[in-house]
Design an enzyme around this catalytic site. Structure first.
Site, PDB file in Angstrom:
ATOM      1  N   SER A   1     -10.362  -0.123   6.857  1.00 39.48           N
ATOM      2  CA  SER A   1      -9.661  -0.061   5.728  1.00 39.48           C
ATOM      3  C   SER A   1      -8.961  -1.101   5.140  1.00 39.48           C
ATOM      4  O   SER A   1      -8.489  -1.145   3.931  1.00 39.48           O
ATOM      5  CB  SER A   1      -8.776   1.158   5.638  1.00 39.48           C
ATOM      6  OG  SER A   1      -9.346   2.348   5.818  1.00 39.48           O
TER       7      SER A   1
ATOM      8  N   SER B   1      -9.615   2.532   2.875  1.00 38.22           N
ATOM      9  CA  SER B   1      -8.824   3.020   1.946  1.00 38.22           C
ATOM     10  C   SER B   1      -7.850   2.036   1.170  1.00 38.22           C
ATOM     11  O   SER B   1      -7.239   2.495  -0.034  1.00 38.22           O
ATOM     12  CB  SER B   1      -7.978   3.865   2.563  1.00 38.22           C
ATOM     13  OG  SER B   1      -7.176   3.261   3.485  1.00 38.22           O
TER      14      SER B   1
ATOM     15  N   LYS C   1       0.927  -1.202  -0.023  1.00 37.97           N
ATOM     16  CA  LYS C   1       0.073  -0.109   0.137  1.00 37.97           C
ATOM     17  C   LYS C   1       0.915   1.090   0.135  1.00 37.97           C
ATOM     18  O   LYS C   1       1.726   1.153   0.846  1.00 37.97           O
ATOM     19  CB  LYS C   1      -0.881   0.026   1.164  1.00 37.97           C
ATOM     20  CG  LYS C   1      -2.002   0.942   1.433  1.00 37.97           C
ATOM     21  CD  LYS C   1      -2.849   0.932   2.616  1.00 37.97           C
ATOM     22  CE  LYS C   1      -3.695   2.089   2.516  1.00 37.97           C
ATOM     23  NZ  LYS C   1      -4.854   1.864   3.766  1.00 37.97           N
TER      24      LYS C   1
END
Length: 492
Positions: free
Chosen positions: A182, A158, A79
């Protein structure tokens, strides 16, 4: 066995050990998949040269008989919230244009030390603020799943880029971060497994901060076993992070015994919210039935302050975001927009560098921390947070784990909810209470909705008891036997 990109991490590790293929071949297959899947926009930065070099090193270690373990040679996505030495790190924000850290986050360093191969940096909501991966400066991620109506779906947020990459078989696993859901919500939307560890289990050092008392790194993969393997490499005490817990890291994969006889599973009634689709309730009931069949006992529990969790979360998270993001001023990092004075430069840089959602949360956070409102909002929210955590402590006096839905619906279309921030925030209604309490929780894909989109169930554990969460999740995974594939793979 299908193609190399269809393997799980455990299967790939076995294949590498048996010399059925090399890390270089495994990596090339994933680089080709990543290039073929660029329409999903799952990656902000692809790093094929780094991946090839790391795969070559892995093969050389294996040839010398010095393989580091089950993750040696395994291609993963990272990420783009984790700082990676010499590699562009953006947090999906314009304000970090061109930022290449001179250091490596502790979690990604540990994954490197375990021999993983980094395919690239995955897309996310700007500074991890979002529930649909719609606020990235680099554009939205498209879910590899399509509903019966043919509309493109969000992958969740996210960590939507990581979830989409894993679900579309562009990577065998990926890192995520979970502040209010997330990791878990995108795992549910994309039909994969995602685990938010206990706050303090994984170091936050080198992760771009959003809300420091909530942020926690965790693994995303296609099976519970793969998540257990990744978590063992990611976890551990880090002296550089004062919130990192100085406790031993167990062999999480060894917890997957399949034996949950005698475990008491709590069912919190407060997680039945108004308007929740019947298919979510039906899936929850099915999950309870699976665990009972395996020998567990379902026990009703109460979490009475759940209804205050969403408001509490957005006050605390916004307050911490406003403080954390004050460092981005155009002086030390990334973007700088000139002005006639220092103040004008600050204003122009922050105005151009932050997206609308980030500006909204910074303004909300600044407001709740301001003189005259601090006691009314921020201090009160901290008190409610204590009550929410106490609810969970009380529940865990009588049960070993909790079972609950992950989100009130399956993934929504890209053009839904974009003009209604409150509707967007409600996507996290089942995940934020666990984040406020700092507990471990894992999502396992358990079925499809009427539109053919995946739905996940959430298992919550006691602090630092990820082993029970994984054990129950392993049984859930076996019972659910979720084999559905996203349309992206079926059409490939």
């Amino acid at each position: 066995m299908g193609t190399l990109t269809d393997l799980t991490i455990a299967q790939a590790a076995a294949g590498l050990k048996a010399k059925e293929f090399t890390a270089a071949e495994l990596t090339e297959a994933h680089i080709a998949a990543m290039e073929a899947g660029q329409a999903l926009n799952a990656f902000i930065t692809e790093t094929p040269d780094i991946a090839r070099a790391q795969a070559k090193e892995s093969d050389a270690r294996r040839a010398r008989g010095q393989a580091k373990g089950p993750l040696d040679g395994i291609p993963v996505g990272v990420k783009d919230l984790f700082c990676t030495e010499g590699v562009l790190t953006t947090a999906a924000s314009h304000i970090l244009d061109g930022f290449k850290p001179a250091y490596e986050s502790t979690v990604t360093r540990q994954l490197k030390d375990a021999g993983t191969v980094m395919l690239g940096k995955t897309n996310l909501d700007e500074f991890a603020m979002g529930s649909g991966n719609l606020t990235s400066h680099y554009g939205p991620v498209i879910s590899p799943w399509k509903a019966a109506d043919g509309k493109d779906r969000v992958p969740g947020g996210s960590s939507g880029g990581s979830a989409a990459a894993v679900a579309a078989h562009l990577a065998l696993g990926a890192t995520g971060t979970d502040t209010g859901g997330s990791i878990r919500q995108p795992a549910s939307y994309c039909g994969i497994v995602g685990l938010k560890p206990t706050y303090g289990r994984c170091s936050r050092w080198g992760i771009v901060a959003y809300a420091s008392s909530l942020d926690q790194a965790g693994p995303m993969a296609r099976t519970v076993e793969d998540v257990a393997l990744l978590l063992r490499a990611m976890a551990g005490h880090d002296p550089k992070d004062s919130t990192s817990a100085p406790i031993a890291v167990p062999d999480f994969a060894a917890a997957l015994t399949g034996d949950i006889r005698g475990l008491r599973i709590g069912i919190p009634d407060e997680y039945r919210v108004e308007g929740m689709p019947g298919e979510i309730e039906a899936l929850w009931q099915q999950g309870m039935a699976w665990l009972k069949e395996a020998g567990a006992e379902a026990v009703p529990v109460s979490l009475p302050h759940t209804k205050y969790a969403l408001a509490t979360y957005y006050i605390i998270a916004s307050a911490e975001a406003s403080s954390n993001l004050a460092r981005y001023d155009g002086v030390r990092y990334g973007l700088r927009v000139p002005g006639d004075s220092l103040d004008e430069m600050y204003e122009a840089t922050r105005g151009a560098g932050f997206g609308a959602e980030t500006r909204l949360r910074v303004l909300m956070g600044t407001y709740v921390l301001s003189a005259g409102y601090y006691d009314a909002y921020y201090l009160k929210a901290q008190r409610v947070r204590t009550l929410i955590a106490r609810d969970f402590r009380n529940a865990f006096e009588t049960v070993d784990a909790l079972l609950m839905p992950t989100a009130p619906s399956a993934a929504f279309a890209l053009d839904e909810k974009t003009d209604d921030p409150v509707a967007m925030y409600l996507n996290d209604v089942f995940t934020v209470p666990i984040s406020l309490a700092g507990l471990p929780a894992m999502v396992v894909p358990a079925g499809l909705d009427a539109q053919g989109l995946p739905l996940g169930l959430q298992i919550v554990g006691k602090p630092f008891d990820e082993e029970t969460v994984l054990k129950v999740g392993g049984v859930m995974e076996k019972s659910a036997a979720f084999t559905a594939k996203p349309s992206f793979l079926r059409e490939a």
